[in-house]
Enzyme design. Sequence first.
Site, PDB file in Angstrom:
ATOM      1  N   ASP A 163       0.845  -1.190   0.000  1.00 51.99           N
ATOM      2  CA  ASP A 163       0.000   0.000   0.000  1.00 51.99           C
ATOM      3  C   ASP A 163       0.889   1.252   0.000  1.00 51.99           C
ATOM      4  OD1 ASP A 163      -2.158  -1.698   0.229  1.00 51.99           O
ATOM      5  OD2 ASP A 163      -2.241  -1.527   2.420  1.00 51.99           O
TER       6      ASP A 163
HETATM    7  N1  URA Z   1      -1.141  -5.976   3.844  1.00 52.36           N
HETATM    8  C1  URA Z   1      -1.656  -4.720   3.871  1.00 52.36           C
HETATM    9  O1  URA Z   1      -2.689  -4.478   4.472  1.00 52.36           O
HETATM   10  N2  URA Z   1      -0.983  -3.756   3.224  1.00 52.36           N
HETATM   11  C2  URA Z   1       0.179  -3.959   2.573  1.00 52.36           C
HETATM   12  O2  URA Z   1       0.751  -3.022   2.025  1.00 52.36           O
HETATM   13  C3  URA Z   1       0.700  -5.267   2.552  1.00 52.36           C
HETATM   14  C4  URA Z   1       0.019  -6.259   3.186  1.00 52.36           C
END
Ligand code: URA
Length: 237
Positions: A105
């Site tokens: 993310d």
């Molecule tokens: N899980 C998440 O919620 N976000 C990420 O960036 C990676 C794994």
Amino acid sequence: MLQRLDKILVSQGKGSRSEVQRLIRRGCVTADGAVLRDPAAKVDPDQTALALNGRPLTYAEHLYIMMNKPAGLLCVSRDPKQPTVLDKLPPSLQRPGLFPAGRLDKDTVGFTLITDDGDFAHRLLAPRRHVPKTYQAVIDAPLQEGQPEAFTKGLLLEDGTPCLPAKLRLLQPGEHPLVEVCITEGKYHQIKRMFGVFGHKVLWLKRTAMGGLWLDDTLAEGEARALSPEELACIWK
Ligand code: URA
């Protein structure tokens, strides 16, 4: 395989097509000791000792980069509006065809693997391979009774999506505990949604390992470096 000399140099991050053509025409490139001034000359980079400005050019078909992703970058190749992990690479690591293998993310930090090897990325991310990905997270409240066991059994997310068994370990207790989570799949926002099942918010999330390869802790956020073949092999261990 025979390839155009200018294409080889571009693929090894030695500049844009026009920049490397200029270098070649200026006589900066040798093949087995002889100067080659024709950018279109065909050479087999696996069979020929190439040198640029007298320095041996070690040819590798693919590049594998570890980045310690900072928050605020998109984990995609290009975006018309927002900066991406590729925009952050230093010129020495730029080459055509790079993309991030797997997504973090925008607000997640840590280990991002960037490569131009599609087959490798496919193997790394194929659900049936279950390559573990390890994260550290700071959450907004203490762990609940039975939470690690529920992760181990395999959670049902709030929308009913089942998760494979995962590992949850407390690293540092407190009001905002630091935990380690290891998952073997990569659903959208998976870690945040897994904690959401317990009413927890993830305040900070960092990927620390992919398979058996751990993020180099000497890389500051935003820094990246090429991985050696030995390091790359650790992923599968
Ligand atoms: N899980 C998440 O919620 N976000 C990420 O960036 C990676 C794994």
